[in-house]
Scaffold this active site. Structure first.
Site, PDB file in Angstrom:
ATOM      1  CB  SER A 122     -53.677  36.257 -76.018  1.00 54.04           C
ATOM      2  OG  SER A 122     -52.324  35.916 -76.290  1.00 54.04           O
ATOM      3  CG  HIS A 125     -55.359  35.681 -80.004  1.00 55.67           C
ATOM      4  ND1 HIS A 125     -55.857  36.176 -81.193  1.00 55.67           N
ATOM      5  CD2 HIS A 125     -54.122  36.224 -79.879  1.00 55.67           C
ATOM      6  CE1 HIS A 125     -54.977  36.977 -81.748  1.00 55.67           C
ATOM      7  NE2 HIS A 125     -53.900  37.026 -80.985  1.00 55.67           N
ATOM      8  CG  ASP A 133     -50.557  36.092 -79.761  1.00 51.79           C
ATOM      9  OD1 ASP A 133     -51.027  36.719 -80.728  1.00 51.79           O
ATOM     10  OD2 ASP A 133     -50.959  36.228 -78.591  1.00 51.79           O
ATOM     11  CG  MET A 163     -44.978  36.151 -81.843  1.00 51.53           C
ATOM     12  SD  MET A 163     -44.523  37.269 -80.501  1.00 51.53           S
ATOM     13  CE  MET A 163     -46.139  37.596 -79.790  1.00 51.53           C
ATOM     14  CG  HIS A 172     -52.083  37.436 -84.261  1.00 47.12           C
ATOM     15  ND1 HIS A 172     -51.915  38.352 -83.240  1.00 47.12           N
ATOM     16  CD2 HIS A 172     -51.675  38.068 -85.395  1.00 47.12           C
ATOM     17  CE1 HIS A 172     -51.428  39.489 -83.735  1.00 47.12           C
ATOM     18  NE2 HIS A 172     -51.263  39.328 -85.049  1.00 47.12           N
ATOM     19  CG  MET A 220     -47.822  38.726 -84.884  1.00 46.13           C
ATOM     20  SD  MET A 220     -47.912  38.955 -83.106  1.00 46.13           S
ATOM     21  CE  MET A 220     -48.654  37.404 -82.643  1.00 46.13           C
ATOM     22  CG  MET A 232     -51.590  44.205 -84.392  1.00 46.16           C
ATOM     23  SD  MET A 232     -52.005  42.856 -83.267  1.00 46.16           S
ATOM     24  CE  MET A 232     -50.906  43.160 -81.887  1.00 46.16           C
ATOM     25  CG  ASP A 278     -53.875  40.994 -80.204  1.00 50.84           C
ATOM     26  OD1 ASP A 278     -53.682  41.044 -78.974  1.00 50.84           O
ATOM     27  OD2 ASP A 278     -53.297  40.175 -80.957  1.00 50.84           O
TER      28      ASP A 278
HETATM   29  C1  DX5 Z   1     -48.985  40.745 -79.029  1.00 50.06           C
HETATM   30  C2  DX5 Z   1     -49.976  39.642 -79.240  1.00 50.06           C
HETATM   31  C3  DX5 Z   1     -51.151  39.694 -78.337  1.00 50.06           C
HETATM   32  C4  DX5 Z   1     -50.802  39.606 -76.874  1.00 50.06           C
HETATM   33  C5  DX5 Z   1     -51.752  40.507 -76.166  1.00 50.06           C
HETATM   34  O1  DX5 Z   1     -48.124  40.802 -80.080  1.00 50.06           O
HETATM   35  O2  DX5 Z   1     -50.476  39.633 -80.569  1.00 50.06           O
HETATM   36  O3  DX5 Z   1     -52.145  38.745 -78.680  1.00 50.06           O
HETATM   37  O4  DX5 Z   1     -50.909  38.326 -76.319  1.00 50.06           O
HETATM   38  O5  DX5 Z   1     -51.375  40.612 -74.851  1.00 50.06           O
HETATM   39  P1  DX5 Z   1     -52.041  41.647 -73.852  1.00 50.06           P
HETATM   40  O6  DX5 Z   1     -53.524  41.367 -73.856  1.00 50.06           O
HETATM   41  O7  DX5 Z   1     -51.379  41.348 -72.579  1.00 50.06           O
HETATM   42  O8  DX5 Z   1     -51.742  43.022 -74.397  1.00 50.06           O
HETATM   43 ZN    ZN Z   2     -52.259  38.344 -80.990  1.00 49.93          ZN
END
Ligand code: DX5
Ligand code: ZN
Length: 212
Positions: free
Chosen positions: A9, A34, A36, A38, A67, A69, A138, A173
């Site tokens: 990620s 990956h 993320d 948001m 991903h 969110m 998650m 994740d």
């Molecule tokens: C959190 C993200 C993850 C995050 C994971 O909301 O979806 O992908 O980057 O980070 P680590 O591996 O540090 O828990």
């Molecule tokens: Zn993620």
């Protein structure tokens, strides 16, 4: 044994050197990245969006695992598909009609994933398993990297696997490291997202190898 797909990620990467950070995990053995996304509404954090995905696509042939969110994912599927995502994962909790979002993602020739937050029961997504390419479990509340792995959430994996077609990818994740990765694999996961564990290490190759 099935192949484990590692998806680093970039949330924990150095954003000023994103190209180098992505090339480094590729050289270290990862095939997926990956990303993320948001929106500050579905989760209490804002990260990156379509232009960054587009820029990453221009610089790498790695599989882009996006991903989302975000609220109203259906409004943004086209933009992320056109930006070059290979897989688009949205949240079950963010959509009233998951089946429509899945077909929309597939209409752009992309792989479709659905994700569930810690408090969502796995049976909620059983109706969609045959239409999906991936389920993302998650193991932290989505929003931030570097949180602690929630063991209870990983216990959803076996029942998802039991109801899934053979080729469905089960991804985990949140809080993945060399110890929690073993738990997830033994429960049936075949893809692991790791942010802080990989990007926080001083040897990406060693970190990735310790997850496989
Ligand atoms: C959190 C993200 C993850 C995050 C994971 O909301 O979806 O992908 O980057 O980070 P680590 O591996 O540090 O828990
Ligand atoms: Zn993620």
């Amino acid at each position: 044994m099935n192949k484990i797909i590692i998806s680093p990620s970039i949330l924990s990467a150095d954003f000023m050197n994103l190209e180098r950070e992505i090339t480094s995990v590729k050289e270290a053995g990862a095939e997926w990245v990956h990303i993320d996304v948001m929106d500050g509404h579905f989760v209490p954090n804002i990260t990156i969006g379509v232009p960054v995905v587009k820029s990453i696509r221009k610089k790498t042939d790695m599989f882009l695992d996006v991903h989302l969110m975000i609220e109203n994912p259906e409004k943004y599927v086209k933009a992320f598909a056109n930006a070059g995502a290979d897989l688009i994962t949205f949240h079950y909790e963010a959509s009233d009609e998951p089946e429509k979002v899945i077909s929309l993602i597939k209409s752009f020739g992309k792989k479709a994933g659905i994700s569930i937050k810690p408090n969502t029961y796995s049976d909620k997504i059983f109706p969609y398993l045959n239409d999906l390419d991936l389920v993302l479990v998650m193991t932290v509340e989505p929003g931030f990297g570097g949180q602690e792995f929630m063991h209870d959430c990983a216990m959803k994996i076996p029942s998802i696997k039991e109801h899934s077609p053979e080729n469905l990818i089960i991804q985990v994740d949140g809080g993945i490291n060399n110890i929690t990765s073993k738990i997830c694999k033994s429960l049936g996961a075949n893809s692991l997202v790791a942010g802080s564990y990989i990007y926080g290490s001083n040897d990406y190759k060693k970190a990735i190898e310790s997850l496989i």
